[in-house]
Enzyme design. Structure first.
Site: not given
Length: 544
Positions: A182, A432
């Site tokens: 990630h 985000h």
């Protein structure tokens, strides 16, 4: 209006922009491991719109095409800065706003002086990403998880892409189910020997870059050479790279990073998560850094504010009790409510998590106020593109409503943007990004909400969402790779506070006193209206 299939097979309407998202990914199936095998309490918290199945990059052609356009970078800042990712939807050709606050992937990759670029991310849309590069680039190293790299379709291939694609070296990482590579990290090397590091909040896909609000941390230019004193940022970055235990990363990336002089980043810390069993990372590593830097800084006459802004909230820490990572583990560790992790007779670290009511009492007595910024249902309704950015925000609380109600109604932890302070072009579009920050205010008098989070004790900007998968716990290692940068007031010269502003209204600091951190949400934030506001949840819209 078109219709789309949700994760459980039901249909719901989507906007024209959302249709474009679907068209981009329509030929890619979801990963069976991630979508079909995930149990209810798995803490799988991917904050990305889709996870693609494993694919291979197609063969190269021999065609070449010269690019006459020469792209220059316009970032001349001497120190590290935060920038807002410019959007093709929100900032169109007629945009006349604060361009100094903005950056594009073209700015990062499109300069003709860029020689080598190293990219870490969770998703790559190659026909979008590779078009951002100048033809002069000599080498592009992509580190990504198997199954998350979207190949270039044959009909999209042209001579320009073929030339760039020949310069790509792919390092694929195999991850177990419910785990993600990630990290979002860029390391650029230029033809004059200088280096620059970027930490974007977006993965490298077109819609993710343009639909939710995205930010990017940009380092100053770093020269090749040795530091006079050890730099913690460099040491931790190299530890992170070593945690892959891959020869290609050692040879192609780590050796180059070791040659860079990181002295300009001596006031900052690199914070990371890795599933490697040989290294301490995630929550325990972050806690240890804060303990070392924060020793002796607590004061009894202050109110302590702890804010987490995230795009995904994981499930409860416990199946038996409702326990949130932020309210029940992280803040209690940071504030001393919970004793430091200790090993039992078997060598395992243990932590005793207090019941919710006991924690609420402790928070009240110690003047601790927790915040979680997460988008409301209404914020999508009032945003310029409505639901089109909603696919990147995850909190599946309908599966355990008591967990959600504990956070919403007992802790009253949820906050949102102030609609009176958002910009006209972006409105209430959620961000985000992931920020974790702490500040203190004088508790003797009334608290001025407009000044809270303007001066911070510390701030972490990271790829890590609020989940066990990203952070681990006291007794469990993280399952993801994650990366971020920590600002701490004790590391700053002249005992300064970490200054923070919002992109929505505040201007950049003057040349003599620049702001350290800039965030893509309003400051101050405002609490949820408990009579009206609910956290966004995709499952609520399954039958729309």
């Amino acid at each position: 209006m078109s219709r789309e299939t949700n994760f459980n097979g039901t249909k719901r309407k989507r906007s024209d922009v959302a249709e474009k998202v679907a068209q981009r990914w329509k030929s890619v199936r979801y990963s069976a491991e991630m979508e079909n095998m995930a149990p209810v309490n798995s803490n799988n918290d991917s904050d990305d719109c889709v996870i693609v199945s494993e694919s291979k990059i197609i063969d190269l052609t021999n065609q070449e095409q010269d690019l006459s356009e020469r792209i220059e970078t316009n970032d001349t800042a001497k120190g590290a800065v935060f920038k807002l990712m410019k959007s093709d939807f929100y900032e169109r050709e007629d945009f006349m706003g604060e361009v100094e606050d903005m950056i594009t992937l073209k700015d990062i990759f499109g300069t003709e002086t860029l020689k080598r670029s190293i990219l870490f991310s969770f998703q790559y849309e190659l026909d979008f990403l590779l078009r951002q590069f100048h033809q002069n680039v000599e080498n592009i190293t992509i580190v990504g998880q198997k199954g998350t790299i979207m190949p270039i379709e044959a009909r999209a291939m042209d001579a320009t892409l073929a030339v760039i694609l020949k310069k790509v070296k792919l390092i694929e990482i195999t991850m177990p189910p419910f785990a993600s590579h990630h990290t979002k990290l860029i390391i650029n090397f230029y033809d004059n020997g200088e280096c620059k590091i970027f930490l974007p909040s977006n993965n490298f896909t077109s819609m993710e870059t343009n639909l939710p609000q995205q930010v990017c941390w940009c380092s100053p230019l770093l020269k090749i050479g040795k530091e006079g004193l050890p730099v913690p940022f460099k040491r931790s970055l190299i530890e992170y790279l070593n945690s892959y235990h891959l020869k290609d990363i050692d040879e192609l990336i780590t050796k180059s990073v070791e040659e860079v002089n990181f002295a300009p980043l001596s006031e900052l810390e690199f914070v990371y998560s890795t599933p490697s069993k040989f290294q301490s990372s995630g929550l325990l590593s972050f806690y240890n850094k804060l303990e070392k830097l924060s020793a002796g800084t607590s004061a009894s006459d202050t109110a302590k504010h702890y804010l987490c802004q995230t795009s995904s909230i994981g499930t409860s820490l416990s199946r038996a009790r409702d326990e949130n990572l932020w309210t029940h583990l992280m803040i209690p560790l940071f504030t001393g409510i919970m004793s430091p992790p200790a090993k039992d007779t078997a060598g395992r670290k243990k932590a005793e998590i207090l019941p919710t009511n006991s924690l609420i009492n402790e928070y009240s007595q110690r003047k601790i106020k927790p915040y979680i910024i997460f988008p409301t249902e209404q914020e999508f309704v009032t945003s310029p593109l409505k639901w089109s950015s909603s696919g990147w925000f995850h909190f599946q609380y309908l599966q355990k409503k008591s967990y959600y109600e504990m956070l919403r109604n007992k802790f009253k932890v949820f906050y949102k943007q102030d609609p009176a302070m958002v910009t006209r072009r972006r409105g209430t579009t959620p961000a985000h990004s992931k920020f974790y920050m702490h500040c203190a205010t004088n508790s003797a008098g009334p608290c001025d909400a407009s000044q809270v989070f303007k001066e911070l004790e510390w701030c972490l900007y990271t790829s890590a969402n609020l989940s066990q998968t990203a952070w681990g716990t006291v007794s469990r290692k993280p399952r993801n790779y994650e990366a971020g940068v920590l600002y701490h007031s004790r590391r700053l010269a002249n005992t300064r506070k970490v200054t923070c502003r919002t992109f929505t209204r505040d201007r950049r600091g003057c040349a003599g006193n620049p702001t350290h951190v800039a965030v893509p949400f309003t400051l101050p934030v405002i609490p949820y209206d408990l009579a009206e506001d609910e956290c966004f949840c995709l499952a609520r819209h399954e039958n729309d």
